[in-house]
Design an enzyme around this catalytic site. Structure first.
Site, mmCIF file in Angstrom:
data_model
loop_
_atom_site.group_PDB
_atom_site.id
_atom_site.type_symbol
_atom_site.label_atom_id
_atom_site.label_comp_id
_atom_site.label_asym_id
_atom_site.label_seq_id
_atom_site.Cartn_x
_atom_site.Cartn_y
_atom_site.Cartn_z
ATOM 1 C CG ASP A 171 -2.008 0.943 1.256
ATOM 2 O OD1 ASP A 171 -2.425 1.352 0.165
ATOM 3 O OD2 ASP A 171 -2.494 1.290 2.353
ATOM 4 C CG ASP B 160 0.747 7.333 -3.466
ATOM 5 O OD1 ASP B 160 0.397 8.133 -4.357
ATOM 6 O OD2 ASP B 160 0.531 7.545 -2.261
ATOM 7 N N GLY C 49 -11.546 4.342 3.376
ATOM 8 C CA GLY C 49 -12.859 3.737 3.627
ATOM 9 C C GLY C 49 -13.376 3.991 5.035
HETATM 10 ZN ZN LIG Z 1 -4.503 5.082 0.925
#
Ligand SMILES: [Zn+2]
Length: 299
Positions: free
Chosen positions: A79, A101, A205
């Protein structure tokens, strides 16, 4: 069973649901969320931040063993890998997916750096997630919630230039606890999905509200990252439990129960319940077979 994230998300995209992607950092939280997925017969994506565990290589091999033993399809995703070295280390540690990212960079640089790493990852059958727009922090929601929403007209160009397998979009969610009320731009999400028909990912989320999340899944989100909500669930479970005296020995069991129950609730909310599938027959792994008939190559 261990699978690629692409396999999980292509299927979720076709069948219009989202897969729960909890952040994990050690054996106990990983076990808790995997047990939840098994009980719900749902696929699962384990999200691991670069520094979540002190030893990525040990943790990567541990997660692979756990995933292989699981009765449901599981992918292991890095992540928010923000440096070239993070991505390469995750591949070496046995992850089946990386998020490259580069959302803080200008468009051209973002696309170029993601494309370079996607080429490397795909050579060994590792899937790639990348972010177009910028999902910021809930603690700075007044600004971050609206500052970098994904521009739908760029989405197709970004996907074809980078070669990614799924796209993280900014539609008004934010990471961590929100300061203020989250407002999701569902029209934007619908437009992105309509243009791309591509697997889409939602970061942030936690605290977004189950109604919002369920609606986002219906409109085309296929993976939802959750961290804060799971910690909160573990904490609430601890507060409800008697930790006096030897009661404290139940500490980890109680935390695990909180994590597991919340994970099950969210799997249900995202539409993932009962979506696990039986694996196709796989041959013996052969190095270099990535993308060919033998999909097991680097998984
Ligand atoms: Zn994230």
């Amino acid at each position: 069973m261990l699978v690629s994230m692409k396999e999980i998300l292509d299927r979720a995209n076709r069948e219009n649901y989202a897969v729960m992607a909890p952040n994990v950092s050690m054996e106990l939280d990983a076990r808790a969320v995997l047990e939840a997925a098994e009980e719900m017969k749902s696929p699962l994506i384990l999200d691991v931040l670069y520094k979540a565990n002190p030893d990525m290589y040990l943790f990567g091999s541990y997660l692979r063993r756990l995933a292989e033993q699981a009765s449901v399809p599981v992918a292991i995703n890095q992540d928010h890998g923000q440096e070239y070295a993070h991505a390469v280390a995750a591949i070496r540690a046995g992850f089946t997916s990386i998020m490259v990212d580069r959302s803080a960079l200008p468009y051209e640089e973002n696309a170029a750096q993601v494309a370079e790493l996607a080429k490397i990852a795909h050579a060994v059958n590792v899937s790639v997630e990348a972010e177009l727009g910028y999902v910021g922090m809930g603690s700075n929601y007044d600004h971050d919630g609206i500052s970098g929403l994904t521009e739908p007209s760029l989405a197709l160009d970004y996907i074809s230039r980078t070669g990614i397998d799924c796209l993280a979009v900014a539609i008004g969610t934010a990471h961590g606890a929100y300061k203020g009320k989250p407002k999701l731009d569902f029209d934007r999400l619908e437009e992105i999905k309509k243009i791309t028909r591509f697997p889409l990912v939602l970061h942030g989320g936690s605290g977004t509200g189950e109604e919002n999340l369920a609606k986002a899944c219906k409109l085309g989100i296929n993976k939802i990252n959750v961290a804060n909500d799971l910690f909160r669930a573990a904490h609430s479970e601890l507060l409800k439990s008697d930790m006096e005296g030897n009661g404290v020995y139940k500490f980890w069991d109680v935390c695990s129960r909180g994590l597991k129950n919340r994970t099950k609730e969210l799997i249900e909310c995202f539409g993932g319940k009962g979506k696990a599938w039986v694996p196709e027959t796989r041959g013996l792994p052969r190095i270099g077979a990535a993308g060919g008939e033998n999909k097991m190559a680097a998984i």
